[in-house]
Motif scaffolding. Structure first.
Motif, PDB file in Angstrom:
ATOM      1  N   UNK A 128       0.822  -1.212   0.000  1.00 40.79           N
ATOM      2  CA  UNK A 128       0.000   0.000   0.000  1.00 40.79           C
ATOM      3  C   UNK A 128       0.854   1.259   0.000  1.00 40.79           C
ATOM      4  N   UNK A 129       2.144   1.102   0.347  1.00 41.41           N
ATOM      5  CA  UNK A 129       2.986   2.285   0.508  1.00 41.41           C
ATOM      6  C   UNK A 129       4.370   2.162  -0.128  1.00 41.41           C
ATOM      7  N   UNK A 130       4.669   1.047  -0.776  1.00 44.35           N
ATOM      8  CA  UNK A 130       5.969   0.786  -1.392  1.00 44.35           C
ATOM      9  C   UNK A 130       7.108   0.812  -0.360  1.00 44.35           C
ATOM     10  N   UNK A 131       6.729   0.556   0.888  1.00 41.00           N
ATOM     11  CA  UNK A 131       7.717   0.435   1.962  1.00 41.00           C
ATOM     12  C   UNK A 131       7.677  -0.952   2.578  1.00 41.00           C
ATOM     13  N   UNK A 132       6.477  -1.455   2.793  1.00 41.12           N
ATOM     14  CA  UNK A 132       6.305  -2.824   3.286  1.00 41.12           C
ATOM     15  C   UNK A 132       5.584  -3.630   2.218  1.00 41.12           C
ATOM     16  N   UNK A 133       5.985  -4.907   2.090  1.00 43.59           N
ATOM     17  CA  UNK A 133       5.481  -5.758   1.015  1.00 43.59           C
ATOM     18  C   UNK A 133       5.102  -7.124   1.569  1.00 43.59           C
ATOM     19  N   UNK A 134       4.110  -7.731   0.965  1.00 41.22           N
ATOM     20  CA  UNK A 134       3.771  -9.103   1.322  1.00 41.22           C
ATOM     21  C   UNK A 134       4.876 -10.038   0.835  1.00 41.22           C
ATOM     22  N   UNK A 135       4.887 -11.247   1.326  1.00 39.26           N
ATOM     23  CA  UNK A 135       5.849 -12.239   0.858  1.00 39.26           C
ATOM     24  C   UNK A 135       5.464 -12.682  -0.552  1.00 39.26           C
ATOM     25  N   UNK A 136       6.434 -12.843  -1.421  1.00 46.22           N
ATOM     26  CA  UNK A 136       6.165 -13.226  -2.807  1.00 46.22           C
ATOM     27  C   UNK A 136       5.406 -14.543  -2.880  1.00 46.22           C
ATOM     28  N   UNK A 137       4.430 -14.589  -3.762  1.00 46.88           N
ATOM     29  CA  UNK A 137       3.617 -15.794  -3.959  1.00 46.88           C
ATOM     30  C   UNK A 137       3.409 -16.013  -5.448  1.00 46.88           C
ATOM     31  N   UNK A 138       3.018 -17.231  -5.790  1.00 41.85           N
ATOM     32  CA  UNK A 138       2.760 -17.567  -7.192  1.00 41.85           C
ATOM     33  C   UNK A 138       1.518 -16.835  -7.699  1.00 41.85           C
ATOM     34  N   UNK A 139       1.653 -16.205  -8.847  1.00 37.68           N
ATOM     35  CA  UNK A 139       0.531 -15.548  -9.501  1.00 37.68           C
ATOM     36  C   UNK A 139      -0.026 -16.411 -10.636  1.00 37.68           C
ATOM     37  N   UNK A 140       0.874 -17.036 -11.417  1.00 39.39           N
ATOM     38  CA  UNK A 140       0.398 -17.824 -12.554  1.00 39.39           C
ATOM     39  C   UNK A 140       1.313 -19.005 -12.812  1.00 39.39           C
ATOM     40  N   UNK A 141       0.730 -20.198 -12.719  1.00 37.10           N
ATOM     41  CA  UNK A 141       1.424 -21.447 -13.049  1.00 37.10           C
ATOM     42  C   UNK A 141       0.420 -22.389 -13.684  1.00 37.10           C
ATOM     43  N   UNK A 142       0.552 -22.585 -14.981  1.00 34.60           N
ATOM     44  CA  UNK A 142      -0.302 -23.523 -15.704  1.00 34.60           C
ATOM     45  C   UNK A 142       0.537 -24.629 -16.330  1.00 34.60           C
ATOM     46  N   UNK A 143       1.704 -24.894 -15.725  1.00 36.04           N
ATOM     47  CA  UNK A 143       2.529 -26.011 -16.166  1.00 36.04           C
ATOM     48  C   UNK A 143       3.418 -25.717 -17.354  1.00 36.04           C
ATOM     49  N   UNK A 144       3.575 -24.429 -17.706  1.00 32.66           N
ATOM     50  CA  UNK A 144       4.467 -24.099 -18.816  1.00 32.66           C
ATOM     51  C   UNK A 144       5.252 -22.835 -18.477  1.00 32.66           C
ATOM     52  N   UNK A 145       6.309 -22.606 -19.201  1.00 34.22           N
ATOM     53  CA  UNK A 145       7.212 -21.480 -19.030  1.00 34.22           C
ATOM     54  C   UNK A 145       6.497 -20.182 -19.423  1.00 34.22           C
ATOM     55  N   UNK A 146       6.295 -19.263 -18.469  1.00 36.30           N
ATOM     56  CA  UNK A 146       5.517 -18.056 -18.727  1.00 36.30           C
ATOM     57  C   UNK A 146       6.277 -16.821 -18.262  1.00 36.30           C
ATOM     58  N   UNK A 147       6.144 -15.732 -19.011  1.00 36.66           N
ATOM     59  CA  UNK A 147       6.864 -14.497 -18.706  1.00 36.66           C
ATOM     60  C   UNK A 147       6.096 -13.319 -19.314  1.00 36.66           C
ATOM     61  N   UNK A 148       6.525 -12.097 -18.979  1.00 38.32           N
ATOM     62  CA  UNK A 148       6.004 -10.879 -19.608  1.00 38.32           C
ATOM     63  C   UNK A 148       4.492 -10.730 -19.471  1.00 38.32           C
ATOM     64  N   UNK A 149       3.969 -10.930 -18.273  1.00 40.11           N
ATOM     65  CA  UNK A 149       2.531 -10.753 -18.075  1.00 40.11           C
ATOM     66  C   UNK A 149       2.197  -9.284 -17.863  1.00 40.11           C
ATOM     67  N   UNK A 150       1.010  -8.875 -18.338  1.00 38.63           N
ATOM     68  CA  UNK A 150       0.485  -7.538 -18.043  1.00 38.63           C
ATOM     69  C   UNK A 150      -1.013  -7.678 -17.816  1.00 38.63           C
ATOM     70  N   UNK A 151      -1.535  -7.023 -16.797  1.00 40.00           N
ATOM     71  CA  UNK A 151      -2.919  -7.222 -16.359  1.00 40.00           C
ATOM     72  C   UNK A 151      -3.749  -5.960 -16.591  1.00 40.00           C
ATOM     73  N   UNK A 152      -4.968  -6.165 -17.106  1.00 40.19           N
ATOM     74  CA  UNK A 152      -5.916  -5.082 -17.348  1.00 40.19           C
ATOM     75  C   UNK A 152      -7.264  -5.445 -16.733  1.00 40.19           C
ATOM     76  N   UNK A 153      -8.002  -4.425 -16.303  1.00 33.96           N
ATOM     77  CA  UNK A 153      -9.362  -4.649 -15.802  1.00 33.96           C
ATOM     78  C   UNK A 153     -10.324  -4.603 -16.988  1.00 33.96           C
ATOM     79  N   UNK A 154     -11.273  -5.521 -17.008  1.00 34.00           N
ATOM     80  CA  UNK A 154     -12.286  -5.564 -18.054  1.00 34.00           C
ATOM     81  C   UNK A 154     -13.635  -5.825 -17.401  1.00 34.00           C
ATOM     82  N   UNK A 155     -14.349  -4.734 -17.072  1.00 30.75           N
ATOM     83  CA  UNK A 155     -15.575  -4.896 -16.304  1.00 30.75           C
ATOM     84  C   UNK A 155     -15.248  -5.414 -14.923  1.00 30.75           C
ATOM     85  N   UNK A 156     -15.846  -6.545 -14.544  1.00 28.70           N
ATOM     86  CA  UNK A 156     -15.559  -7.155 -13.245  1.00 28.70           C
ATOM     87  C   UNK A 156     -14.423  -8.170 -13.328  1.00 28.70           C
ATOM     88  N   UNK A 157     -13.937  -8.412 -14.529  1.00 29.24           N
ATOM     89  CA  UNK A 157     -12.889  -9.413 -14.724  1.00 29.24           C
ATOM     90  C   UNK A 157     -11.504  -8.776 -14.811  1.00 29.24           C
TER      91      UNK A 157
END
Length: 310
Positions: free
Chosen positions: A172-201
């Protein structure tokens, strides 16, 4: 000329002037070479013709990290009105760079955020991005990391020793951070993600980094939550070439995805109104020479004027 006619013409001229003044301006943050000279910026009013600012020289020299690179710069406008930027500081460090600015010219002291220091076997932190989740009123920083042996599926399908998965932290403040966790793993090598809001999705544009057999294309995954629950990837949305570094601009109902056709040393773009059917519009693009992986953010005409005078 009747007074009523004169008044209508005056109102029309005022309306046109206001529309031009309020016309959106888009800013593209990017790097050149290996990222050693820092942050480059270009602007556009239509999303297709991009003009480098400051004679395509750097706006910010990198100081964070051991290697002091500034690759893959991602800038967003935060809920606080400030611009927040993260970037890749090195090929082989477990940190990412962070700085903020009110005007894109004067930047805060650069930080090296040790997002993967708790994983001593991790090889890298590449192509970080920021997303602000208005629902939780916090920022999510996400990036790709390889931890050898952590995900055996895909270990032999990547380039050399790399088999990335997407990770994230929240703050919330770029001073304290949560511990890193997995965001995306579908069993293949993935990189360069970018996220956009689309309605409620939430829509994640990502690169399938599989080398054997080669994919190297862009795909889409969706979720109801920004930090978890993303679907299996869609079919490729890019063509018969290697693509990386997607960034996205929404103009009305039209989505524009920009990306680096890196083996061809040129930029590409595709458009869609439904995120299913895509049209290649790469021939419309005019980009600064040597532009590499970056992101798009909307700015005001006043902010552009200040950048132009810098």
């Amino acid at each position: 000329m009747k007074a009523a006619t004169w008044l209508l013409l005056l109102l029309a001229h005022i309306s046109i002037a206001v529309a031009q003044k309020n016309k959106p301006v888009y800013l593209f943050s990017y790097f050149k070479g290996n990222g050693e000279d820092g942050l480059h910026l270009a602007y556009s009013t239509d999303g297709f013709k991009w003009q480098a600012l400051k004679n395509d020289s750097s706006f910010l020299t990198p100081t964070a990290g051991k290697d002091k690179l500034m690759r893959d710069p991602c800038i967003i406008r935060g809920a606080d009105g400030r611009f927040h930027m993260v970037w890749t500081v090195s090929w082989n460090e477990r940190t990412i760079g962070y700085a903020s600015s009110k005007d894109l010219i004067n930047w805060s002291e650069q930080q090296a955020i040790p997002v993967m220091e708790h994983e001593p076997a991790s090889l890298n932190c590449w192509a970080p991005e920021i997303f602000y989740d208005a629902g939780t009123k916090q920022y999510m920083i996400y990036w790709a990391t390889t931890i050898p042996g952590r995900f055996p599926q895909g270990d032999s399908a990547g380039d050399n020793k790399y088999n990335h998965r997407m990770y994230y932290v929240t703050t919330k403040d770029f001073k304290t951070f949560s511990k890193a966790a997995i965001l995306y793993d579908q069993g293949f090598n993935v990189i360069d993600a970018t996220i956009q809001k689309n309605g409620k999705d939430f829509v994640m544009f990502l690169k399938d980094e599989t080398r054997y057999p080669p994919q190297k294309n862009l795909r889409i995954a969706t979720s109801k939550n920004c930090t978890n629950g993303y679907s299996a990837p869609s079919a490729p949305i890019t063509g018969n070439y290697w693509a990386e570094g997607p960034t996205v601009l929404k103009q009305g109902s039209q989505w524009i995805v920009y990306f680096d056709k890196y083996t061809r040393h040129q930029y590409g773009a595709i458009t869609s109104t439904d995120l299913v059917n895509w049209t290649d519009v790469s021939e419309k693009l005019e980009m600064p020479k040597g532009i590499r992986h970056g992101t798009v953010v909307e700015i005001t005409g006043k902010e552009l004027k200040k950048l132009l005078s810098n």
